[in-house]
Scaffold this motif. Sequence first.
Motif, PDB file in Angstrom:
ATOM      1  N   SER A 144       0.815  -1.216   0.000  1.00 50.18           N
ATOM      2  CA  SER A 144       0.000   0.000   0.000  1.00 50.18           C
ATOM      3  C   SER A 144       0.851   1.270   0.000  1.00 50.18           C
ATOM      4  O   SER A 144       0.414   2.314  -0.457  1.00 50.18           O
ATOM      5  CB  SER A 144      -0.961   0.002   1.186  1.00 50.18           C
ATOM      6  N   SER A 145       2.073   1.184   0.485  1.00 52.01           N
ATOM      7  CA  SER A 145       2.926   2.373   0.535  1.00 52.01           C
ATOM      8  C   SER A 145       3.740   2.595  -0.742  1.00 52.01           C
ATOM      9  O   SER A 145       4.384   3.628  -0.894  1.00 52.01           O
ATOM     10  CB  SER A 145       3.889   2.266   1.717  1.00 52.01           C
ATOM     11  N   ALA A 146       3.726   1.664  -1.680  1.00 53.73           N
ATOM     12  CA  ALA A 146       4.596   1.743  -2.867  1.00 53.73           C
ATOM     13  C   ALA A 146       4.420   3.023  -3.684  1.00 53.73           C
ATOM     14  O   ALA A 146       5.421   3.653  -4.043  1.00 53.73           O
ATOM     15  CB  ALA A 146       4.405   0.517  -3.747  1.00 53.73           C
ATOM     16  N   PRO A 147       3.198   3.456  -4.001  1.00 58.25           N
ATOM     17  CA  PRO A 147       3.089   4.689  -4.786  1.00 58.25           C
ATOM     18  C   PRO A 147       3.707   5.896  -4.079  1.00 58.25           C
ATOM     19  O   PRO A 147       4.401   6.697  -4.699  1.00 58.25           O
ATOM     20  CB  PRO A 147       1.583   4.872  -4.962  1.00 58.25           C
ATOM     21  N   TYR A 148       3.480   5.989  -2.785  1.00 59.08           N
ATOM     22  CA  TYR A 148       4.062   7.094  -2.020  1.00 59.08           C
ATOM     23  C   TYR A 148       5.587   7.005  -2.021  1.00 59.08           C
ATOM     24  O   TYR A 148       6.282   7.980  -2.276  1.00 59.08           O
ATOM     25  CB  TYR A 148       3.545   7.098  -0.582  1.00 59.08           C
ATOM     26  N   LEU A 149       6.123   5.827  -1.740  1.00 57.24           N
ATOM     27  CA  LEU A 149       7.574   5.666  -1.666  1.00 57.24           C
ATOM     28  C   LEU A 149       8.244   5.935  -3.007  1.00 57.24           C
ATOM     29  O   LEU A 149       9.319   6.526  -3.068  1.00 57.24           O
ATOM     30  CB  LEU A 149       7.921   4.254  -1.186  1.00 57.24           C
ATOM     31  N   ALA A 150       7.602   5.513  -4.082  1.00 58.16           N
ATOM     32  CA  ALA A 150       8.185   5.708  -5.408  1.00 58.16           C
ATOM     33  C   ALA A 150       8.331   7.182  -5.743  1.00 58.16           C
ATOM     34  O   ALA A 150       9.339   7.605  -6.304  1.00 58.16           O
ATOM     35  CB  ALA A 150       7.338   5.001  -6.465  1.00 58.16           C
ATOM     36  N   THR A 151       7.350   7.987  -5.392  1.00 55.69           N
ATOM     37  CA  THR A 151       7.443   9.414  -5.692  1.00 55.69           C
ATOM     38  C   THR A 151       8.208  10.171  -4.605  1.00 55.69           C
ATOM     39  O   THR A 151       8.878  11.145  -4.895  1.00 55.69           O
ATOM     40  CB  THR A 151       6.057  10.048  -5.892  1.00 55.69           C
ATOM     41  N   LEU A 168      10.515  21.406 -13.389  1.00 51.94           N
ATOM     42  CA  LEU A 168       9.544  20.824 -14.331  1.00 51.94           C
ATOM     43  C   LEU A 168       9.268  19.365 -13.975  1.00 51.94           C
ATOM     44  O   LEU A 168       8.122  18.910 -13.960  1.00 51.94           O
ATOM     45  CB  LEU A 168      10.057  20.917 -15.775  1.00 51.94           C
ATOM     46  N   ALA A 169      10.334  18.634 -13.690  1.00 54.01           N
ATOM     47  CA  ALA A 169      10.185  17.224 -13.346  1.00 54.01           C
ATOM     48  C   ALA A 169       9.459  17.048 -12.016  1.00 54.01           C
ATOM     49  O   ALA A 169       8.622  16.146 -11.878  1.00 54.01           O
ATOM     50  CB  ALA A 169      11.552  16.553 -13.295  1.00 54.01           C
ATOM     51  N   ALA A 170       9.751  17.904 -11.046  1.00 59.54           N
ATOM     52  CA  ALA A 170       9.095  17.798  -9.741  1.00 59.54           C
ATOM     53  C   ALA A 170       7.586  17.963  -9.877  1.00 59.54           C
ATOM     54  O   ALA A 170       6.806  17.244  -9.237  1.00 59.54           O
ATOM     55  CB  ALA A 170       9.660  18.833  -8.779  1.00 59.54           C
ATOM     56  N   THR A 171       7.169  18.887 -10.725  1.00 54.31           N
ATOM     57  CA  THR A 171       5.732  19.074 -10.961  1.00 54.31           C
ATOM     58  C   THR A 171       5.132  17.839 -11.619  1.00 54.31           C
ATOM     59  O   THR A 171       4.059  17.372 -11.231  1.00 54.31           O
ATOM     60  CB  THR A 171       5.492  20.325 -11.834  1.00 54.31           C
ATOM     61  N   ALA A 172       5.828  17.296 -12.618  1.00 56.98           N
ATOM     62  CA  ALA A 172       5.329  16.095 -13.293  1.00 56.98           C
ATOM     63  C   ALA A 172       5.244  14.916 -12.335  1.00 56.98           C
ATOM     64  O   ALA A 172       4.277  14.145 -12.369  1.00 56.98           O
ATOM     65  CB  ALA A 172       6.219  15.748 -14.487  1.00 56.98           C
ATOM     66  N   VAL A 173       6.235  14.770 -11.457  1.00 61.17           N
ATOM     67  CA  VAL A 173       6.215  13.671 -10.488  1.00 61.17           C
ATOM     68  C   VAL A 173       5.021  13.799  -9.552  1.00 61.17           C
ATOM     69  O   VAL A 173       4.334  12.828  -9.263  1.00 61.17           O
ATOM     70  CB  VAL A 173       7.538  13.611  -9.686  1.00 61.17           C
ATOM     71  N   SER A 174       4.749  15.013  -9.100  1.00 61.30           N
ATOM     72  CA  SER A 174       3.654  15.190  -8.138  1.00 61.30           C
ATOM     73  C   SER A 174       2.273  15.149  -8.792  1.00 61.30           C
ATOM     74  O   SER A 174       1.302  14.789  -8.137  1.00 61.30           O
ATOM     75  CB  SER A 174       3.830  16.485  -7.355  1.00 61.30           C
ATOM     76  N   LYS A 175       2.174  15.474 -10.082  1.00 62.90           N
ATOM     77  CA  LYS A 175       0.854  15.550 -10.711  1.00 62.90           C
ATOM     78  C   LYS A 175       0.588  14.506 -11.791  1.00 62.90           C
ATOM     79  O   LYS A 175      -0.567  14.187 -12.067  1.00 62.90           O
ATOM     80  CB  LYS A 175       0.660  16.936 -11.333  1.00 62.90           C
ATOM     81  N   ASP A 176       1.656  13.995 -12.410  1.00 59.32           N
ATOM     82  CA  ASP A 176       1.453  13.164 -13.601  1.00 59.32           C
ATOM     83  C   ASP A 176       1.951  11.730 -13.467  1.00 59.32           C
ATOM     84  O   ASP A 176       1.995  11.001 -14.447  1.00 59.32           O
ATOM     85  CB  ASP A 176       2.149  13.821 -14.803  1.00 59.32           C
ATOM     86  N   PHE A 177       2.342  11.317 -12.275  1.00 58.48           N
ATOM     87  CA  PHE A 177       2.751   9.929 -12.045  1.00 58.48           C
ATOM     88  C   PHE A 177       1.566   9.144 -11.513  1.00 58.48           C
ATOM     89  O   PHE A 177       0.798   9.639 -10.688  1.00 58.48           O
ATOM     90  CB  PHE A 177       3.881   9.851 -11.015  1.00 58.48           C
ATOM     91  N   TYR A 178       1.439   7.912 -11.964  1.00 59.15           N
ATOM     92  CA  TYR A 178       0.499   6.966 -11.375  1.00 59.15           C
ATOM     93  C   TYR A 178       1.310   5.715 -11.079  1.00 59.15           C
ATOM     94  O   TYR A 178       1.761   5.031 -12.000  1.00 59.15           O
ATOM     95  CB  TYR A 178      -0.674   6.655 -12.307  1.00 59.15           C
ATOM     96  N   VAL A 179       1.551   5.429  -9.820  1.00 61.62           N
ATOM     97  CA  VAL A 179       2.416   4.364  -9.328  1.00 61.62           C
ATOM     98  C   VAL A 179       3.803   4.545  -9.942  1.00 61.62           C
ATOM     99  O   VAL A 179       4.564   5.356  -9.477  1.00 61.62           O
ATOM    100  CB  VAL A 179       1.823   2.959  -9.568  1.00 61.62           C
ATOM    101  N   ASP A 180       4.140   3.826 -11.028  1.00 62.27           N
ATOM    102  CA  ASP A 180       5.467   3.977 -11.610  1.00 62.27           C
ATOM    103  C   ASP A 180       5.417   4.390 -13.078  1.00 62.27           C
ATOM    104  O   ASP A 180       6.364   4.203 -13.826  1.00 62.27           O
ATOM    105  CB  ASP A 180       6.293   2.701 -11.438  1.00 62.27           C
TER     106      ASP A 180
END
Length: 113
Positions: A33-40, A52-64
């Motif tokens: 259950s913690s994997a998505p949080y830990l990955a980002t 730019l990447a930090a914004t994409a990581v926080s808004k445009d990532f889904y799991v990995d």
Amino acid sequence: MESQTHLQRIFWRESPEQPLKVFTLQTVTYGTSSAPYLATRTTHDDGFKFPLAATAVSKDFYVDDVLTGTDTLTEALELRDQLIQLCDGGKFKLRKCCANHPSLLKNLPLEDL
């Protein structure tokens, strides 16, 4: 964190007669259950270097997976480079890259496409 790697272990043996082998996991285990949080979260500390990447990581990532875009090709190239650097810093290798403009894939290793 290295100090917490002992918290996730796998105990294994081929048969009940064999002694247990103990494996300590060194990566994020997907499916927990913690994997998505830990990955980002592992990329969060260096976010100020790669805005730019930090914004994409926080808004445009889904799991990995990341699905993102920009308004210009120049910005897309910068975002690509920042994402690669930011994820490399967290020991995440970006791969399975695809894009709607061929220049975004130029200079990437074939095994990453």
